[in-house]
Design a protein around this motif. Sequence first.
Motif, mmCIF file in Angstrom:
data_model
loop_
_atom_site.group_PDB
_atom_site.id
_atom_site.type_symbol
_atom_site.label_atom_id
_atom_site.label_comp_id
_atom_site.label_asym_id
_atom_site.label_seq_id
_atom_site.Cartn_x
_atom_site.Cartn_y
_atom_site.Cartn_z
ATOM 1 N N LYS A 1 31.534 48.441 35.447
ATOM 2 C CA LYS A 1 32.589 47.972 34.542
ATOM 3 C C LYS A 1 33.358 46.802 35.144
ATOM 4 C CE LYS A 1 33.623 52.113 31.810
ATOM 5 N NZ LYS A 1 34.610 53.192 31.598
ATOM 6 N N ALA A 2 33.658 46.895 36.434
ATOM 7 C CA ALA A 2 34.417 45.824 37.089
ATOM 8 C C ALA A 2 33.594 44.540 37.113
ATOM 9 C CB ALA A 2 34.795 46.245 38.507
ATOM 10 N N ARG B 1 40.757 52.064 43.264
ATOM 11 C CA ARG B 1 40.346 51.586 44.590
ATOM 12 C C ARG B 1 39.241 50.540 44.449
ATOM 13 N NH1 ARG B 1 38.816 56.510 47.690
ATOM 14 N NH2 ARG B 1 40.457 57.452 46.452
ATOM 15 N N ILE B 2 38.277 50.790 43.556
ATOM 16 C CA ILE B 2 37.191 49.822 43.323
ATOM 17 C C ILE B 2 37.773 48.493 42.824
ATOM 18 C CG2 ILE B 2 35.179 49.285 41.857
ATOM 19 C CD1 ILE B 2 34.568 52.329 41.853
ATOM 20 N N ALA B 3 38.758 48.598 41.907
ATOM 21 C CA ALA B 3 39.371 47.387 41.359
ATOM 22 C C ALA B 3 40.071 46.599 42.460
ATOM 23 C CB ALA B 3 40.361 47.751 40.250
ATOM 24 N N GLU B 4 40.766 47.318 43.358
ATOM 25 C CA GLU B 4 41.431 46.643 44.486
ATOM 26 C C GLU B 4 40.412 45.931 45.368
ATOM 27 O OE1 GLU B 4 43.876 49.410 46.693
ATOM 28 O OE2 GLU B 4 44.874 49.983 44.821
ATOM 29 N N ASP B 5 39.308 46.621 45.661
ATOM 30 C CA ASP B 5 38.263 46.026 46.498
ATOM 31 C C ASP B 5 37.678 44.789 45.824
ATOM 32 O OD1 ASP B 5 38.709 48.108 48.186
ATOM 33 O OD2 ASP B 5 36.868 49.198 47.714
ATOM 34 N N THR B 6 37.489 44.874 44.517
ATOM 35 C CA THR B 6 36.931 43.742 43.772
ATOM 36 C C THR B 6 37.899 42.571 43.825
ATOM 37 O OG1 THR B 6 35.936 45.396 42.325
ATOM 38 C CG2 THR B 6 35.814 43.114 41.584
ATOM 39 N N HIS B 7 39.200 42.868 43.715
ATOM 40 C CA HIS B 7 40.240 41.845 43.819
ATOM 41 C C HIS B 7 40.152 41.095 45.144
ATOM 42 C CE1 HIS B 7 42.883 41.681 40.409
ATOM 43 N NE2 HIS B 7 42.860 43.003 40.289
ATOM 44 N N ASP C 1 41.614 45.324 36.043
ATOM 45 C CA ASP C 1 41.644 46.721 36.478
ATOM 46 C C ASP C 1 40.447 47.490 35.961
ATOM 47 O OD1 ASP C 1 45.161 46.814 36.126
ATOM 48 O OD2 ASP C 1 43.999 46.809 37.974
ATOM 49 N N ALA C 2 39.798 48.208 36.845
ATOM 50 C CA ALA C 2 38.851 49.231 36.386
ATOM 51 C C ALA C 2 39.659 50.495 36.198
ATOM 52 C CB ALA C 2 37.761 49.453 37.420
ATOM 53 N N GLY C 3 39.286 51.313 35.241
ATOM 54 C CA GLY C 3 40.212 52.372 34.915
ATOM 55 C C GLY C 3 39.670 53.768 34.764
ATOM 56 N N THR C 4 39.794 54.309 33.608
ATOM 57 C CA THR C 4 39.667 55.750 33.415
ATOM 58 C C THR C 4 38.248 56.235 33.257
ATOM 59 O OG1 THR C 4 39.697 55.697 31.037
ATOM 60 C CG2 THR C 4 41.804 55.713 32.136
#
Lengths: 120, 120
Positions: free
Chosen positions: A51-52, A102-108, A115-118
Amino acid sequence: MTTSNTGTGAVDPEVRAELERLRDSIDNIDAAVVHMLAERFKATQQVGRLKALHQLPPADPAREARQIERLRSLAENAKLDPAFAEKFLNFIIAEVIRHHERIAEDTHNGHPAHDAGTGD
Amino acid sequence: MTTSNTGTGAVDPEVRAELERLRDSIDNIDAAVVHMLAERFKATQQVGRLKALHQLPPADPAREARQIERLRSLAENAKLDPAFAEKFLNFIIAEVIRHHERIAEDTHNGHPAHDAGTGD
């Protein structure tokens, strides 16, 4: 009330054996569930990355509604409280959201991503 | 960031297929876990009845400590967050307590019994 013992030391051996038998089954089931959940989080982490990477919307309320309905119905057939099955799914999803964040932060950190989310 | 689509309708078919594949696995795992939990509650309900009947103490902190340690270690081996495994066990135990309270109430209705309580 039948007679027995309130101390854990001097319980009727047959009762103690039955309790041990049940606890062994509970321990086996817990081990199985922990391994299933490890596998589940591997799958949701792949979903999070997918998704990210492809800018897919993090939440999918229609998918989540289908999951809840399905689990409630499976629970009912298995004589498990459907309300508990729904609570259980929500408990798991809360953890998935933490993982996706956490994945979204790493991608950032590598390249900007929303944001990857739910769910899932 | 690769190109894709933010709408759910017009996503790259390969990405969509991969997402579906992962979700099918998640659904299979959820069905397995729901059935394992149904079996687990059958066992804990038997434990609750046994304890109520034989006046065994409802809580067994030593047993609970062993369960937590064991699940954390199993989780670690399965690459699951041990803190999550512990939270999961506490979530399940909270439901078991609710069940045991119900068993204790039922036992009260027939003949006096002390509270059946936690864990297993």
